[in-house]
Design an enzyme around this catalytic site. Structure first.
Site, PDB file in Angstrom:
ATOM      1  N   GLU A  83       0.817  -1.212   0.000  1.00 37.01           N
ATOM      2  CA  GLU A  83       0.000   0.000   0.000  1.00 37.01           C
ATOM      3  C   GLU A  83       0.852   1.265   0.000  1.00 37.01           C
ATOM      4  O   GLU A  83       0.498   2.266  -0.633  1.00 37.01           O
ATOM      5  CB  GLU A  83      -0.943  -0.014   1.208  1.00 37.01           C
ATOM      6  CG  GLU A  83      -2.040  -1.057   1.137  1.00 37.01           C
ATOM      7  CD  GLU A  83      -1.553  -2.457   1.506  1.00 37.01           C
ATOM      8  OE1 GLU A  83      -2.304  -3.421   1.289  1.00 37.01           O
ATOM      9  OE2 GLU A  83      -0.406  -2.593   2.022  1.00 37.01           O
ATOM     10  N   GLY A 101      14.025  -2.745   0.733  1.00 36.94           N
ATOM     11  CA  GLY A 101      14.163  -1.614  -0.175  1.00 36.94           C
ATOM     12  C   GLY A 101      14.879  -1.896  -1.476  1.00 36.94           C
ATOM     13  O   GLY A 101      14.978  -1.008  -2.321  1.00 36.94           O
ATOM     14  N   LEU A 151       3.335  -4.926 -11.684  1.00 30.56           N
ATOM     15  CA  LEU A 151       3.688  -3.770 -12.504  1.00 30.56           C
ATOM     16  C   LEU A 151       5.146  -3.348 -12.382  1.00 30.56           C
ATOM     17  O   LEU A 151       5.695  -2.768 -13.319  1.00 30.56           O
ATOM     18  CB  LEU A 151       2.771  -2.595 -12.163  1.00 30.56           C
ATOM     19  CG  LEU A 151       1.293  -2.798 -12.532  1.00 30.56           C
ATOM     20  CD1 LEU A 151       0.477  -1.581 -12.140  1.00 30.56           C
ATOM     21  CD2 LEU A 151       1.145  -3.099 -14.021  1.00 30.56           C
TER      22      LEU A 151
END
Length: 430
Positions: free
Chosen positions: A59, A309, A336
């Protein structure tokens, strides 16, 4: 179930929720930090204009283009982001440092929410994707704070679950001032559960508008040299419990065809890193761990991405990608990131959380759905053996991403409209 009964049950469950935080902190110590924020105790949250709630890493990643647009706006807006998980907090810090501010999400109980809202005084709450909290919506309504459910998605499975609590779900959905749905099927499901049709808009998926930093390709090239520029490399990203066994079995078969193939394995949850490392080693795969900066020699079969990360750079550096949570019934994760950098991508049959994106990419030849380990092995082996085919599929995916940008502009227009006070003046800066 009514909201009153929901609140009573939540109060009774609060000690268990705190105990669960402690239990999770035994493997991931970050869960025991800043617990007071979840109760709106201790250090005050900063006053803000826009409160964005994003549960975890996915999110936060979805909200990133929206956050950037808000803090780079002229004049900029003060933004506070709340997350439920430490991994979501870490992802926010990596991408934005200290602006916007971060706090852990307050529990959905009236007293806790009152303390939180007294301190933050937001002009607008933006909730990302599928978070529906009855008391939060009621508390905002009592204070005249509009609430937007942004980039909203609702799978058939989730809709069925919410439908079991029809009264509470209907009352809660009607508390949203706007539901900005990703696609028509999502909008129809929200309306069927009780959302007011005039408050539901289809704005598209803002994940298509994610812009990767300019340094991404340089980081990816460096990573690829570290792995070995000539060897075939595939990634299994955001994997879940029970999935790694299947992926390692597929990798064993792939290496029977391509002996120097490397699997970059990235579990979704950090607390599972050690277990997955043990699993790969126990099955006889020579392993290198990113967190330990271990060299990735030619004999290494599995590279464990056990840092936070770096997943975007890992994805950009590989030849092909499998997106996890989809060979097991978790619902899948976002395709994506791979499609945007031209990497051909496969997902398993359980991709209901990203059904629309998956169907779109598959229909345009930018992704495939594999039903089981055998089919995953076949697809990955074929792609890793054929650079021309990889390039064709990757370009199809990249083209789909470019063609579907624009959802952020549509969402921002709706956000701006709710930042303007009824008198016509803009909300005051803090």
């Amino acid at each position: 179930m009514t909201r009153r009964l929901y609140t009573i049950l939540l109060r009774l469950l609060l000690p268990l929720a705190l105990l669960r935080l402690y239990w999770r902190s035994l493997k991931s110590p970050a869960y025991r930090r800043r617990v007071g924020q979840r109760l709106s105790l201790g250090h005050a949250a900063p006053a803000t204009q826009v409160w964005i709630h994003a549960v975890s890493v996915g999110e936060v990643q979805a909200a990133e283009p929206l956050i950037r647009r808000l803090i780079e706006r002229d004049p900029p807006l003060s933004v506070l982001v709340t997350t439920t998980t430490p991994t979501g907090a870490e992802r926010l810090r990596e991408r934005f440092a200290d602006n916007p501010a971060h706090r852990y999400t307050p529990y959905d109980l009236p007293g806790i929410l009152d303390r939180f809202l007294d301190r933050t005084r937001p002009k607008l709450l933006i909730v990302m994707e599928t978070e529906i909290w009855p008391n939060t919506l009621a508390a905002c309504a009592a204070r005249g704070i509009p609430v937007i459910l942004a980039n909203a998605r609702l799978s058939e499975r989730s809709a069925h679950g919410y439908g079991r609590f029809a009264q509470l779900t209907r009352e809660t959905l009607q508390g949203f001032d706007l539901i900005a749905a990703q696609a028509e099927p999502d909008a129809r499901r929200f309306i069927a559960l009780g959302a007011q049709p005039e408050r539901v808009r289809v704005t598209g998926n803002i994940k298509f508008d994610l812009r990767q930093p300019a340094s991404l390709l340089d980081r990816a090239e460096s990573m690829r040299r570290f792995w070995g520029s000539q060897r075939p490399v595939w990634i299994a990203a955001s994997t879940h419990e029970g999935e790694e066994e299947l992926l390692l079995a597929a990798h064993r078969q792939i290496r029977a065809i391509l002996p120097d193939a490397l699997l970059v394995l990235v579990p979704r949850h950090p607390e599972r890193f050690d277990r997955v490392a043990e699993l790969a080693t126990r099955q006889g795969f020579p392993l290198a761990r990113r967190s330990r900066r271990e060299p990735c020699h030619a004999d290494i079969a599995v590279f464990l991405g056990d840092t936070m990360g770096e997943l975007p750079a890992f994805i950009a550096a590989v030849d092909t990608a499998y997106i996890g949570g989809s060979l097991v019934p978790t619902g899948g994760h976002n395709l994506l990131e791979a499609a945007a950098v031209g990497v051909p991508v496969a997902v398993g049959p359980h991709h209901f959380n990203f059904a629309v994106i998956t169907e779109l990419l598959c229909s345009e030849g930018g992704a495939v759905v594999v039903d089981d380990t055998a089919e995953l092995t076949r697809v990955m082996s074929a792609w890793l053996s054929d650079a021309t085919e990889r390039a064709r599929i990757g370009e199809n995916g990249r083209r789909v991403v470019e063609a579907n940008r624009g959802a952020l502009d549509r969402l921002m227009a709706l956000v701006e409209a709710r930042l303007v006070e009824p008198s016509g003046g803009e909300a005051e800066s803090n």
